[in-house]
Every structure is written in C-alpha cells, then in structure tokens.
Design a protein around this motif. Structure first.
Motif, PDB file in Angstrom:
ATOM      1  N   TYR A 127       0.839  -1.193   0.000  1.00  0.00           N
ATOM      2  CA  TYR A 127       0.000   0.000   0.000  1.00  0.00           C
ATOM      3  C   TYR A 127       0.875   1.243   0.000  1.00  0.00           C
ATOM      4  O   TYR A 127       1.725   1.419   0.877  1.00  0.00           O
ATOM      5  N   ASP A 128       0.662   2.087  -0.988  1.00  0.00           N
ATOM      6  CA  ASP A 128       1.386   3.348  -1.106  1.00  0.00           C
ATOM      7  C   ASP A 128       0.361   4.401  -1.506  1.00  0.00           C
ATOM      8  O   ASP A 128      -0.095   4.430  -2.661  1.00  0.00           O
ATOM      9  N   ALA A 129      -0.033   5.229  -0.566  1.00  0.00           N
ATOM     10  CA  ALA A 129      -1.088   6.219  -0.837  1.00  0.00           C
ATOM     11  C   ALA A 129      -0.710   7.155  -1.974  1.00  0.00           C
ATOM     12  O   ALA A 129      -1.597   7.687  -2.658  1.00  0.00           O
ATOM     13  N   ALA A 130       0.581   7.351  -2.210  1.00  0.00           N
ATOM     14  CA  ALA A 130       1.001   8.226  -3.309  1.00  0.00           C
ATOM     15  C   ALA A 130       0.547   7.681  -4.657  1.00  0.00           C
ATOM     16  O   ALA A 130       0.347   8.458  -5.598  1.00  0.00           O
ATOM     17  N   LEU A 131       0.368   6.361  -4.755  1.00  0.00           N
ATOM     18  CA  LEU A 131      -0.071   5.766  -6.021  1.00  0.00           C
ATOM     19  C   LEU A 131      -1.537   6.052  -6.318  1.00  0.00           C
ATOM     20  O   LEU A 131      -1.988   5.847  -7.448  1.00  0.00           O
ATOM     21  N   THR A 132      -2.291   6.502  -5.313  1.00  0.00           N
ATOM     22  CA  THR A 132      -3.702   6.821  -5.536  1.00  0.00           C
ATOM     23  C   THR A 132      -3.914   8.284  -5.903  1.00  0.00           C
ATOM     24  O   THR A 132      -5.051   8.684  -6.192  1.00  0.00           O
ATOM     25  N   LEU A 133      -2.862   9.082  -5.911  1.00  0.00           N
ATOM     26  CA  LEU A 133      -3.015  10.500  -6.231  1.00  0.00           C
ATOM     27  C   LEU A 133      -3.508  10.721  -7.656  1.00  0.00           C
ATOM     28  O   LEU A 133      -4.145  11.733  -7.950  1.00  0.00           O
ATOM     29  N   GLY A 134      -3.213   9.782  -8.545  1.00  0.00           N
ATOM     30  CA  GLY A 134      -3.665   9.907  -9.927  1.00  0.00           C
ATOM     31  C   GLY A 134      -5.081   9.415 -10.153  1.00  0.00           C
ATOM     32  O   GLY A 134      -5.608   9.537 -11.263  1.00  0.00           O
ATOM     33  N   LEU A 135      -5.715   8.880  -9.111  1.00  0.00           N
ATOM     34  CA  LEU A 135      -7.091   8.403  -9.248  1.00  0.00           C
ATOM     35  C   LEU A 135      -8.038   9.601  -9.177  1.00  0.00           C
ATOM     36  O   LEU A 135      -8.093  10.287  -8.163  1.00  0.00           O
ATOM     37  N   PRO A 136      -8.782   9.884 -10.267  1.00  0.00           N
ATOM     38  CA  PRO A 136      -9.652  11.064 -10.266  1.00  0.00           C
ATOM     39  C   PRO A 136     -10.633  11.044  -9.100  1.00  0.00           C
ATOM     40  O   PRO A 136     -10.997   9.980  -8.591  1.00  0.00           O
ATOM     41  N   VAL A 137     -11.063  12.216  -8.690  1.00  0.00           N
ATOM     42  CA  VAL A 137     -11.945  12.331  -7.533  1.00  0.00           C
ATOM     43  C   VAL A 137     -13.207  11.495  -7.710  1.00  0.00           C
ATOM     44  O   VAL A 137     -13.636  10.782  -6.790  1.00  0.00           O
ATOM     45  N   GLU A 138     -13.811  11.554  -8.883  1.00  0.00           N
ATOM     46  CA  GLU A 138     -15.055  10.809  -9.109  1.00  0.00           C
ATOM     47  C   GLU A 138     -14.859   9.310  -8.910  1.00  0.00           C
ATOM     48  O   GLU A 138     -15.685   8.641  -8.281  1.00  0.00           O
ATOM     49  N   LEU A 139     -13.755   8.779  -9.418  1.00  0.00           N
ATOM     50  CA  LEU A 139     -13.470   7.357  -9.240  1.00  0.00           C
ATOM     51  C   LEU A 139     -13.057   7.053  -7.808  1.00  0.00           C
ATOM     52  O   LEU A 139     -13.359   5.975  -7.280  1.00  0.00           O
ATOM     53  N   TYR A 141      -6.279   3.082   4.303  1.00  0.00           N
ATOM     54  CA  TYR A 141      -6.314   2.345   5.578  1.00  0.00           C
ATOM     55  C   TYR A 141      -7.716   1.787   5.816  1.00  0.00           C
ATOM     56  O   TYR A 141      -7.892   0.609   6.146  1.00  0.00           O
ATOM     57  N   GLY A 142      -8.731   2.609   5.634  1.00  0.00           N
ATOM     58  CA  GLY A 142     -10.101   2.146   5.813  1.00  0.00           C
ATOM     59  C   GLY A 142     -10.477   1.060   4.833  1.00  0.00           C
ATOM     60  O   GLY A 142     -11.183   0.096   5.185  1.00  0.00           O
ATOM     61  N   ALA A 143     -10.015   1.194   3.599  1.00  0.00           N
ATOM     62  CA  ALA A 143     -10.338   0.195   2.578  1.00  0.00           C
ATOM     63  C   ALA A 143      -9.727  -1.164   2.922  1.00  0.00           C
ATOM     64  O   ALA A 143     -10.348  -2.207   2.693  1.00  0.00           O
ATOM     65  N   TYR A 144      -8.512  -1.163   3.478  1.00  0.00           N
ATOM     66  CA  TYR A 144      -7.913  -2.431   3.872  1.00  0.00           C
ATOM     67  C   TYR A 144      -8.706  -3.076   5.003  1.00  0.00           C
ATOM     68  O   TYR A 144      -9.020  -4.281   4.966  1.00  0.00           O
TER      69      TYR A 144
END
Length: 351
Positions: A149-161, A219-222
C-alpha cells in the motif's frame, strides 16, 4: 461471546512513497526470478517505474472489468509461456482479479499493489464472468501473499473514481456487519474501516493532491476488505455481482449506488449493528450518516445513469433472490428485492 475467526496469512506493507522499495522486498522474500506484471494500459508508466530493477519476465496489459473467462485464459497462457514464478498486480480490482484468475489455476504467489480502494487484494475471493453471468468463489490460492500500500499511487485516481471506489470499500464494511460468517472481530474491523473512510473520503474530495485523506481512505479500505474476507459476501455484494455480470455495469459505481438501499433494507432488523455504524459515521442513524457522506462526496445515485436498462429489473431481482445469502437479517422476497432495485435504478431515496 462464542465464535471462530480465521486470520489470513498475508503481509501488509503500508508506506507512502515506498512502493518500489516495498515491492522489491516482497519479491526477494518470495525468491521471484521470473515476474509477471499485470497492469492495465493506463498504468503502464507506473508499472514500469515501480518494477524497474526487478526480474520481470513479462508485462501483461490485457485487463478487463469483471474478468471474462477468455481474458483469464489468455493471461494463464502468458504466465505459462514465460514460466512466471510470481505475479504482481498493479492497479484496481480488475488487475487484482486477473492475477487471482492466474493463481487459481497455477497457485502462483501474488503481490498486489493497489491504486484504488477496491479491497480485492485482501481477500481470497475470485470472480469470473462468462456471458452475462458472474461466478464467484473462495480459494486460499488466490489470496495475495503480500500487499504493498502506497497512498502516493492513488493520487492519480480522479476524484469521481475515488469516491466510487471508496464507497465500494464502505459497502464491504456495511455488508460485514451481518454477512453469513460475521463475528465480533469482523465487526470491529468494519466499524473502524467505516470511520476511516468517513474521515478520509471528504478530504480526498477537498484536496485531491493531499496524502492525508488518501492514506485514511486506503487504511479504511484495507480494514473493510479484511472484515469482508472473513465475514463473507452479504446481500449487498450478491446484488452487485448480479447487476455487474448481467449488464456489464462499472463495479465501484454500482456498489456506490446500491449501498444506501441495502442499508435501509437491512438496518432496522439489526438495531445494535445499526447503532454502532451510526457512531462510526458520526450521525444519529446509519442511514443519515451515509446520506450526509454521500452528499459531501457527490456520489453517483442511479443505476439508470450507469447504463442499466429498465427492462432488466425483474430479471435481476429473480437472480438476486436465487443468490441471496442465508441468514440475511430481513427476508429476501421477490417483491422486496424488486422494489429495492427499482429505487436504485431511479436514484430515488432509499425505501
């Protein structure tokens, strides 16, 4: 208090900005020498960056939502042809699901690197779609050996998704409160997961480039997925699997739309669980807490907007009743399920 709870054999590495380092460590522990990397074309640059220096035998990008059987067969053929000894999945639930399809027939170990809040990486559950029918199952072979898990990898996930994926994770929490194998440990994980998602997702919307909200959501998703893996699939997930397979609807958005309707359906029949969920959502009732959160997130509202045809409601309701889990808090009748799906299709307030 009397229950049996299985702890899944899985390592979790959680550190922002450390995906490449963490992944290399896991491949080293597994002794991987011929790594198959599964990532959709949209994740190509990311996948190449965080696997640089690893003994990659093949990059595979034939990734499709709901994992059609023919897509799974192609991936299995590629893994065998390149003599892969480890599978690395990078991306959302579709990439993880395809890696699981490979492991299901080969028992190859998986290291999952999620870039969404799907949660599939923390469960031994698999799903394959053939025609318009999605088949799911559970097998220890498909549980990833490790998650990076690396939260930085989710920065490219658009807000809607991000919103849809996060509400999908919240659905894991809600379903785990009354799923067939739920126990007090599952419920504790689910409630803390719900709290973290309630805190994190609005931050993601307010500051998409901020790590704090992304970390809380991840964290919550895990926690949500860990609870779901143990508690099993409840009514919400049975409904969404039927809808996704039957109409090829987007996975996370379908969960986001259906969730408030299933919560309203079941919550009155489990008052203690409803009360604890309300606390986690910081509201007088669980329904109100979810409604407030969805309003802040501008969540998707209707199955009609996702492309479901109105003439499919009756067919879907029939399939849901047939697939409904035993022990649901409220009787799952054709009339009740039809009304639930109709309300979700229209985007009406939950009944």
């Amino acid at each position: 208090m009397r229950f049996v709870h299985d702890i899944l054999p899985q390592r979790v590495r959680f550190a922002a900005g450390a995906a490449a380092e963490s992944l290399a460590a896991e491949i080293g522990l597994l002794g991987g020498e011929r790594v198959m990397v599964i990532a959709a074309p949209s994740q190509k640059d990311l996948a190449e960056r965080i696997t640089a220096g690893l003994p990659v035998a093949v990059h595979h990008d034939d990734v499709t939502m709901h994992v059609p059987v023919d897509t799974a067969e192609r991936a299995r053929t590629v893994a065998a042809a390149h003599e892969a000894d480890v599978v690395v999945s990078i991306g959302g639930g579709s990439a993880t699901g395809l890696a699981k399809a490979v492991a299901l027939s080969s028992a190859l170990p998986i290291v999952a690197v999620p870039t969404t809040y799907a949660g599939s990486e923390a469960t031994p559950m698999w799903g394959l779609t053939e025609g318009s029918v999605k088949t799911t199952g559970t097998d220890p072979k498909v549980l990833p050996r490790a998650i990076v898990y690396d939260a930085a990898l989710t920065l490219g996930l658009p807000v809607e998704l991000s919103v849809a994926s996060g509400l999908n994770a919240l659905a894991h929490c809600v379903d785990s409160l009354w799923a067939p194998r739920t126990d007090p440990l599952d419920q504790a994980l689910a409630l803390e997961g719900a709290r973290a998602l309630r805190v994190g997702l609005p931050q993601v919307v307010a500051r998409p480039d901020g790590l704090e909200g992304r970390e809380q959501a991840l964290y919550g998703a895990y926690l949500a997925a860990a609870a779901f893996a143990s508690a099993g699939s409840g009514l919400h997930h049975k409904i969404c699997h039927v809808l996704g397979g039957m109409f090829n609807l987007p996975h996370a958005q379908t969960h986001a739309v259906v969730l408030p309707h299933v919560l309203a359906f079941n919550a009155p029949f489990v008052p203690e669980a409803e009360r604890r969920l309300a606390v986690a959502l910081d509201a007088p009732t669980a329904d109100e807490g979810l409604a407030r959160l969805r309003g802040r997130l501008r969540a998707p509202r209707s199955l009609r907007d996702l492309g479901m045809p109105s003439d499919g409601i009756a067919r879907a309701a029939e399939a849901v009743v047939a697939a409904a889990p035993e022990g649901n808090p409220r009787p799952v009748t054709p009339q009740a399920v039809t009304a639930l799906i109709e309300a979700a299709w229209e985007g009406a307030d939950p009944r």
